[in-house]
Design an enzyme around this catalytic site. Structure first.
Site, short mmCIF file in Angstrom:
data_model
loop_
_atom_site.label_atom_id
_atom_site.label_comp_id
_atom_site.label_asym_id
_atom_site.label_seq_id
_atom_site.Cartn_x
_atom_site.Cartn_y
_atom_site.Cartn_z
N SER A 143 0.85 -1.18 0.01
CA SER A 143 0.17 0.08 -0.10
C SER A 143 0.95 1.30 -0.03
CB SER A 143 -0.85 -0.01 1.48
OG SER A 143 -1.58 1.26 1.39
N TYR B 282 -3.54 -0.50 9.75
CA TYR B 282 -3.42 -0.75 8.52
C TYR B 282 -2.02 -0.14 7.86
CZ TYR B 282 -4.67 -1.05 3.46
OH TYR B 282 -4.60 -1.20 2.06
P1 NAP Z 1 -11.63 -5.25 -1.46
O1 NAP Z 1 -12.62 -5.24 -2.77
O2 NAP Z 1 -12.20 -4.95 -0.18
O3 NAP Z 1 -11.00 -6.73 -1.37
C1 NAP Z 1 -10.33 -7.42 -0.27
C2 NAP Z 1 -10.31 -8.98 -0.61
O4 NAP Z 1 -10.02 -9.78 0.63
C3 NAP Z 1 -11.82 -9.47 -0.69
O5 NAP Z 1 -11.90 -10.63 -1.53
C4 NAP Z 1 -12.03 -9.84 0.56
O6 NAP Z 1 -13.23 -11.16 0.56
C5 NAP Z 1 -10.84 -10.43 1.08
N1 NAP Z 1 -10.83 -10.81 2.43
C6 NAP Z 1 -10.88 -9.92 3.52
N2 NAP Z 1 -10.84 -10.49 4.54
C7 NAP Z 1 -10.55 -11.96 4.30
C8 NAP Z 1 -10.53 -13.16 5.22
N3 NAP Z 1 -10.56 -13.09 6.63
N4 NAP Z 1 -10.44 -14.16 4.55
C9 NAP Z 1 -10.39 -14.22 3.13
N5 NAP Z 1 -10.51 -13.14 2.28
C10 NAP Z 1 -10.63 -12.14 2.96
O7 NAP Z 1 -10.55 -4.41 -1.57
P2 NAP Z 1 -9.17 -4.06 -2.62
O8 NAP Z 1 -8.80 -2.88 -2.69
O9 NAP Z 1 -9.42 -4.94 -3.81
O10 NAP Z 1 -8.10 -4.85 -1.66
C11 NAP Z 1 -7.14 -5.81 -2.06
C12 NAP Z 1 -5.85 -5.48 -1.61
O11 NAP Z 1 -5.35 -4.31 -2.01
C13 NAP Z 1 -5.97 -5.42 -0.04
O12 NAP Z 1 -5.04 -6.12 0.59
C14 NAP Z 1 -5.84 -3.82 0.44
O13 NAP Z 1 -5.19 -3.51 1.52
C15 NAP Z 1 -4.92 -3.54 -0.87
N6 NAP Z 1 -5.06 -2.12 -1.33
C16 NAP Z 1 -6.11 -1.53 -1.80
C17 NAP Z 1 -6.11 -0.19 -2.07
C18 NAP Z 1 -7.13 0.44 -2.52
O14 NAP Z 1 -6.99 1.87 -2.90
N7 NAP Z 1 -8.19 -0.15 -3.04
C19 NAP Z 1 -4.85 0.62 -2.07
C20 NAP Z 1 -3.69 -0.04 -1.36
C21 NAP Z 1 -3.80 -1.64 -1.09
P3 NAP Z 1 -14.71 -10.55 1.28
O15 NAP Z 1 -15.23 -10.06 -0.14
O16 NAP Z 1 -15.26 -11.80 1.24
O17 NAP Z 1 -14.50 -9.81 2.24
#
Ligand code: NAP
Length: 251
Positions: A143, A156
């Protein structure tokens, strides 16, 4: 030597691929030729269909990744179905927002467990197979808060800073075995993870004003970096955190 971005014949394991960044990465890896195991707590219906449309194999493995108990089984199941795990993408993650002075132990532990502890032990389990087979790729989703502190998200920031550290630690010990370990630091990407920020008019405006590219990223913006780091084209890249942020960190 010809440079290859092809993942033909490779097997990938992607966590949290039912939505958002994980979904875009899983589909892109399949488009590049990999078969893909999708591990998570929600059924990745859309992702399975999108991968099937590429002609590659996709399987779903149900696992709650807030715990490390399932990690050995997830790697074993993916390996049995696809013939080993060549590429691991640690994408599953959560965020908890609260003022620093009110921040709870529960919000601390939940984020550290899912975003950092499971990432390490899943990598360890997958790396054992990669070392035995003489190579592999681990890609951790970091991140901007691997580099910065953020606002109202201390667990986080701690977890994602830790992801930068363990990426380098794993890279150092696994490089002699032909396993490269890198991370991608997405900028502000429009997903469920950032829904609260997108909905907050002031924060949304402040964020957009600071991004040189002038827009939120899409999940697909992260996919090219993932294919590169999964492919032979990146065989001499290890221990690196690659920002894909529309220029945020350059500013
Ligand atoms: P998201 O749409 O909320 O996706 C998160 C994913 O993680 C979902 O598939 C979720 O499953 C899964 N997950 C969460 N808790 C879990 C658990 N206990 N067991 C199994 N799966 C779990 O958000 P995203 O933005 O795509 O995030 C993906 C990654 O990118 C994360 O590591 C996040 O920190 C990182 N990131 C995102 C951003 C951003 O701006 N969006 C920026 C930097 C980093 P469920 O649908 O079942 O909850």
């Amino acid at each position: 030597m010809s440079i290859s971005f092809s993942l033909a014949g490779k097997a990938a394991l992607v966590t949290g691929a039912n939505t958002g960044i994980g979904q875009a990465i899983a589909v892109a890896l399949a488009q590049a030729g990999a078969d893909v195991a999708l591990a998570g707590r929600s059924e990745p219906t859309e992702t399975l269909a999108a991968i099937a449309a590429t002609g590659r194999t996709a399987i779903s493995i149900k696992a709650d990744l807030s715990l490390i108990d399932p990690v050995e089984g997830v790697v074993a199941q993916a390996g049995e179905a696809l013939g080993g795990v060549d590429i691991l993408v640690n994408n599953a993650g959560i965020i908890r927002r609260a003022d620093l002075l009110e921040f709870s132990e529960e919000d601390w532990d939940a984020v550290i467990d899912t975003n950092l502890k499971t990432l390490f032990f899943l990598s360890q389990a997958a790396a054992r197979g990669m070392v035995a087979r003489g190579g592999g790729k681990i890609i951790n989703i970091a991140s901007l808060l691997t580099f910065q502190g953020g606002i109202r998200v201390p667990s986080y920031a701690a977890a994602k800073s830790g992801v930068g550290g363990v990426t380098k630690a794993m890279a150092n010990e696994l490089a002699p075995h032909g396993v490269q370990v890198n991370a991608i630091a997405p900028g502000y990407i429009a997903t469920n993870n950032t829904a609260a920020l997108q909905a907050d008019e002031t924060r949304n405006r402040q964020i957009l004003e600071r991004i040189p590219a002038g827009r939120w990223g899409a999940s697909e913006d992260i996919a090219g970096a993932a294919v590169f780091l999964a492919s032979p084209a990146s065989n001499y890249v290890t221990g690196h955190v690659l920002a894909v942020d529309g220029g945020w960190l350059a500013r």
